[in-house]
Write a protein that holds these residues in place. Structure first.
Motif, mmCIF file in Angstrom:
data_model
loop_
_atom_site.group_PDB
_atom_site.id
_atom_site.type_symbol
_atom_site.label_atom_id
_atom_site.label_comp_id
_atom_site.label_asym_id
_atom_site.label_seq_id
_atom_site.Cartn_x
_atom_site.Cartn_y
_atom_site.Cartn_z
ATOM 1 N N ASP A 26 29.514 54.236 28.061
ATOM 2 C CA ASP A 26 30.883 54.239 27.574
ATOM 3 C C ASP A 26 32.031 53.659 28.164
ATOM 4 O O ASP A 26 33.152 53.899 27.723
ATOM 5 C CB ASP A 26 31.041 55.498 26.788
ATOM 6 C CG ASP A 26 30.319 56.096 25.987
ATOM 7 O OD1 ASP A 26 29.597 55.317 25.072
ATOM 8 O OD2 ASP A 26 29.801 57.339 25.724
ATOM 9 N N ALA A 27 31.822 53.410 29.497
ATOM 10 C CA ALA A 27 32.798 52.979 30.369
ATOM 11 C C ALA A 27 33.088 51.501 30.448
ATOM 12 O O ALA A 27 31.971 50.837 30.105
ATOM 13 C CB ALA A 27 32.872 53.275 31.802
ATOM 14 N N PRO A 28 34.194 50.826 30.382
ATOM 15 C CA PRO A 28 34.238 49.601 30.288
ATOM 16 C C PRO A 28 33.507 48.499 31.482
ATOM 17 O O PRO A 28 33.431 49.093 32.540
ATOM 18 C CB PRO A 28 35.661 48.995 30.430
ATOM 19 C CG PRO A 28 36.443 50.300 30.290
ATOM 20 C CD PRO A 28 35.338 51.483 30.600
ATOM 21 N N TRP A 29 32.607 47.761 30.884
ATOM 22 C CA TRP A 29 31.710 46.989 31.564
ATOM 23 C C TRP A 29 30.553 48.023 32.444
ATOM 24 O O TRP A 29 30.045 47.546 33.377
ATOM 25 C CB TRP A 29 32.467 46.128 32.730
ATOM 26 C CG TRP A 29 33.550 45.553 31.938
ATOM 27 C CD1 TRP A 29 33.621 44.577 31.104
ATOM 28 C CD2 TRP A 29 34.972 45.608 32.366
ATOM 29 N NE1 TRP A 29 34.836 44.161 30.747
ATOM 30 C CE2 TRP A 29 35.772 44.815 31.558
ATOM 31 C CE3 TRP A 29 35.768 46.422 33.082
ATOM 32 C CZ2 TRP A 29 36.965 44.936 31.610
ATOM 33 C CZ3 TRP A 29 36.978 46.425 33.235
ATOM 34 C CH2 TRP A 29 37.601 45.676 32.577
ATOM 35 N N GLY A 30 30.556 49.332 32.268
ATOM 36 C CA GLY A 30 29.517 50.099 32.787
ATOM 37 C C GLY A 30 30.240 50.766 33.980
ATOM 38 O O GLY A 30 29.271 51.430 34.653
ATOM 39 N N LEU A 31 31.307 50.299 34.294
ATOM 40 C CA LEU A 31 31.942 50.800 35.641
ATOM 41 C C LEU A 31 32.685 51.921 35.676
ATOM 42 O O LEU A 31 33.464 52.317 34.722
ATOM 43 C CB LEU A 31 32.824 49.766 36.280
ATOM 44 C CG LEU A 31 32.283 48.332 36.476
ATOM 45 C CD1 LEU A 31 33.264 47.498 36.943
ATOM 46 C CD2 LEU A 31 31.173 48.358 37.722
ATOM 47 N N ALA A 32 32.046 52.897 36.204
ATOM 48 C CA ALA A 32 32.838 54.400 36.543
ATOM 49 C C ALA A 32 34.251 53.993 37.111
ATOM 50 O O ALA A 32 34.658 52.885 37.774
ATOM 51 C CB ALA A 32 32.261 55.321 37.432
ATOM 52 N N PRO A 33 35.372 54.805 36.913
ATOM 53 C CA PRO A 33 36.734 54.441 37.356
ATOM 54 C C PRO A 33 36.693 54.250 38.816
ATOM 55 O O PRO A 33 37.460 53.145 39.143
ATOM 56 C CB PRO A 33 37.356 55.856 36.920
ATOM 57 C CG PRO A 33 36.870 56.459 35.989
ATOM 58 C CD PRO A 33 35.387 56.081 36.077
ATOM 59 N N ASP A 34 35.919 54.806 39.677
ATOM 60 C CA ASP A 34 36.175 54.534 41.046
ATOM 61 C C ASP A 34 35.549 53.181 41.487
ATOM 62 O O ASP A 34 36.072 52.283 42.319
ATOM 63 C CB ASP A 34 35.535 55.601 41.917
ATOM 64 C CG ASP A 34 36.173 56.896 42.044
ATOM 65 O OD1 ASP A 34 37.397 56.815 41.677
ATOM 66 O OD2 ASP A 34 35.771 57.693 42.620
ATOM 67 N N ALA A 35 34.372 52.851 40.637
ATOM 68 C CA ALA A 35 33.891 51.483 40.677
ATOM 69 C C ALA A 35 34.760 50.657 40.257
ATOM 70 O O ALA A 35 34.905 49.393 40.967
ATOM 71 C CB ALA A 35 32.519 51.226 40.259
ATOM 72 N N SER A 36 35.469 50.638 39.241
ATOM 73 C CA SER A 36 36.319 49.639 38.975
ATOM 74 C C SER A 36 37.383 49.489 39.970
ATOM 75 O O SER A 36 37.879 48.225 40.018
ATOM 76 C CB SER A 36 36.936 50.178 37.319
ATOM 77 O OG SER A 36 37.858 49.117 36.814
ATOM 78 N N ALA A 37 38.062 50.632 40.190
ATOM 79 C CA ALA A 37 39.275 50.555 41.058
ATOM 80 C C ALA A 37 38.567 49.686 42.601
ATOM 81 O O ALA A 37 39.503 49.179 43.199
ATOM 82 C CB ALA A 37 39.716 51.898 41.620
ATOM 83 N N PHE A 38 37.433 50.165 42.824
ATOM 84 C CA PHE A 38 36.977 49.549 44.190
ATOM 85 C C PHE A 38 36.902 48.105 44.209
ATOM 86 O O PHE A 38 37.422 47.393 44.878
ATOM 87 C CB PHE A 38 35.761 50.333 44.528
ATOM 88 C CG PHE A 38 35.235 49.951 45.960
ATOM 89 C CD1 PHE A 38 35.305 50.959 46.949
ATOM 90 C CD2 PHE A 38 34.331 48.853 46.128
ATOM 91 C CE1 PHE A 38 34.825 50.896 48.050
ATOM 92 C CE2 PHE A 38 34.005 48.569 47.437
ATOM 93 C CZ PHE A 38 34.184 49.396 48.386
ATOM 94 N N LEU A 39 36.525 47.620 43.097
ATOM 95 C CA LEU A 39 36.154 46.099 42.654
ATOM 96 C C LEU A 39 37.715 45.497 42.610
ATOM 97 O O LEU A 39 37.784 44.293 43.127
ATOM 98 C CB LEU A 39 35.509 46.077 41.489
ATOM 99 C CG LEU A 39 33.838 46.476 41.747
ATOM 100 C CD1 LEU A 39 33.188 45.962 40.533
ATOM 101 C CD2 LEU A 39 33.212 45.655 43.043
ATOM 102 N N GLY A 40 38.304 46.304 42.072
ATOM 103 C CA GLY A 40 39.885 45.923 41.787
ATOM 104 C C GLY A 40 40.691 45.275 43.190
ATOM 105 O O GLY A 40 41.281 44.690 43.540
ATOM 106 N N GLY A 41 40.238 46.497 44.001
ATOM 107 C CA GLY A 41 41.036 46.438 45.498
ATOM 108 C C GLY A 41 40.111 45.141 45.957
ATOM 109 O O GLY A 41 41.067 44.437 46.978
ATOM 110 N N ILE A 42 38.916 44.720 45.858
ATOM 111 C CA ILE A 42 38.326 43.689 46.614
ATOM 112 C C ILE A 42 39.069 42.463 45.975
ATOM 113 O O ILE A 42 39.449 41.830 46.819
ATOM 114 C CB ILE A 42 36.666 43.715 46.440
ATOM 115 C CG1 ILE A 42 36.362 44.622 47.196
ATOM 116 C CG2 ILE A 42 36.097 42.113 46.910
ATOM 117 C CD1 ILE A 42 34.755 44.984 46.786
ATOM 118 N N LEU A 43 39.189 42.436 44.715
ATOM 119 C CA LEU A 43 39.651 41.238 43.952
ATOM 120 C C LEU A 43 41.159 40.995 44.392
ATOM 121 O O LEU A 43 41.356 39.769 44.566
ATOM 122 C CB LEU A 43 39.900 41.304 42.598
ATOM 123 C CG LEU A 43 40.060 40.100 41.672
ATOM 124 C CD1 LEU A 43 39.273 38.952 41.785
ATOM 125 C CD2 LEU A 43 40.163 40.563 40.182
#
Length: 465
Positions: free
Chosen positions: A280-297
């Motif tokens: 049920d998370a957007p794109w299957g990403l847990a909040p920390d994973a989404s923020a981690f990838l956002g930091g890379i981007l």
């Protein structure tokens, strides 16, 4: 403490004795400099225990070597003074399958007092891995290695002129089985050598450019992943020599053709659970994973100075070439700089991300350490991923890209170095000495090739990596 040191000495002696019994005569101790060149000191196998105990001397000036072996200087490094000690990682000592009588080990660098050298890239990668672990995150990383193989010129393997046409040993089409048939013995020997050395090959296939192949190896912890890619490249190089061939990992082998990438794959776990498969998370990403990838981007413009460190890198980074030249991300989008790979639905460990921009001119320890630092900064600053992009941003008009918030990543090394210089998170993570040494090398590379045409840049760097 003394007991542990005694145990390590005994382990080193036993390892040296085993290597000698196996016919190993020399051990290559490698580090990778800020220009992405694997440099080496070698010791006789029977001296490995002494090297592990006291280190092997080397000059700090190697941190400001450029890809053409010129020497620049930073505020902290440069000149003839000083000494460091190379200490082999005994856990990674590997007998080399394609170099009889030789073994290899990656090395960490310390000063004469036994303190970590502040510009040691391998220890930087380890520090960032430990920083992630302190935040409860486990990272698994792996590289795709692309290379172009040609026949070695007559006379001497290194005897080639800049304008000499390349002699490809295979003529089959891109991704074609013909290439595998034409070089089946060679490719078999590559995979066999890697397997004997403990490298788990996931796949190997022909790539797009003439004479180009790619090998993908299994992921591991970030430091091991960087070690592995060094070992993979040097193994491919050694097998190539034994077949009368030459391997180039350069970003641009021939200007105007598709170049060699070295894509970095990464996945995140917490308490053994993948953060890429959260229901049920957007794109299957847990909040920390989404923020981690956002930091890379968000950090990609600065990260390019580490993952694409040569003027030749920017010959490869062209729109609509699957190199990821726009600062965007997408789900299974091979034109996005950051690609989310969902994995098979029934694979509980499936799902990871890929940084598509990086190439093999990069120091892999700098690459993994900086990506971790950027990702952790994303978590600390609660970064949010924007909406993913579909399709090729390169075919969109300028106004449409602007409307979607898609911007071009740096198109030159100068632009990327400028962004790295201004990146406070990467400066903090790398430290003043390492950050300054990297920038000094980048500025020297810029100046050296400032007046060079594309063909000259490709020719000058073709056999450096």
């Amino acid at each position: 403490m003394g007991s542990r040191a005694a145990e390590q000495r005994q382990e080193a002696r036993q390892l040296a004795a085993r290597l000698t019994a196996e016919g190993v005569r020399n051990v290559a101790l490698t580090w990778v400099d800020n220009a992405g060149i694997a440099r080496v000191k070698t010791v006789p196998a029977e001296r490995l225990a002494a090297a592990a105990e006291r280190g092997v001397g080397m000059s700090p000036v190697f941190d400001v070597f450029t890809s053409d072996d010129a020497i620049t200087a930073s505020d902290h490094l440069g000149g003839p003074d000083g000494d460091l000690r190379l200490f082999p990682d005994l856990e990674r000592v590997t007998t080399l399958a394609a170099q009889p009588g030789w073994a290899w080990a990656p090395a960490d660098r310390y000063d004469q007092l036994g303190l970590p050298h502040p510009a040691c890239q391998r220890q930087f990668a380890r520090r960032m891995t430990e920083r992630a672990a302190a935040a409860g995150l486990e990272l698994r990383m792996g590289f795709e290695t692309e290379w172009v193989v040609t026949r070695a010129p007559a006379g001497h393997p290194a005897a080639t002129g800049a304008d000499e046409p390349l002699d490809y040993p295979c003529t089959g089409p891109a991704y074609g089985m013909t290439r595998v048939v034409e070089l089946s013995d060679y490719l078999r020997d590559v995979t066999e050598a890697l397997s004997v050395q403990g490298i788990d090959v996931l796949q190997l296939h022909p790539e797009y450019a003439p004479g180009q192949f790619e090998v993908t190896t299994a992921p591991g912890d970030p430091v091991r992943a960087a070690d592995d890619v060094v070992l993979v490249r040097e193994t491919i190089r050694a097998v190539s020599v034994r077949h009368g061939l030459r391997a180039s990992f350069a970003p641009s082998v021939v200007a105007g053709q598709v170049g060699n990438g070295c894509h970095l794959h990464l996945s995140l776990y917490r308490d053994g659970t993948s953060l890429h498969r959260t229901p049920d998370a957007p794109w299957g990403l847990a909040p920390d994973a989404s923020a981690f990838l956002g930091g890379i981007l968000g950090a990609l413009p600065a990260l390019l100075a580490l993952g694409c460190p040569s003027p030749a890198s920017y010959l490869r980074l062209q729109p609509s070439h699957w190199a990821g030249v726009y600062q965007c991300w997408g789900v299974e989008n091979r034109e996005a700089a950051l690609r989310l790979i969902t994995g098979a639905p029934d694979d509980p460990d499936g799902g990871h991300a890929e940084v598509k921009t990086f190439d093999a001119a990069a120091n892999p320890y700098l690459a993994v350490g900086a990506v971790i630092a950027a990702g952790l900064h994303g978590i600390e600053s609660a970064t949010r991923l924007p909406e993913p992009q579909t399709g090729d941003p390169g075919v969109l008009g300028v106004r449409e890209r602007a409307r979607r918030g898609i911007v071009r990543l740096p198109a030159t090394l100068t632009e990327a170095a400028d962004r790295l210089e201004k990146s406070a998170p990467l400066y903090e993570a790398m430290g003043e000495v390492l950050h300054g040494a990297v920038l000094a090398v980048r500025r020297a590379e810029e100046a050296h090739f400032a007046e060079s045409e594309d063909d000259a840049i490709a020719a000058a760097t073709r056999w450096r990596w």
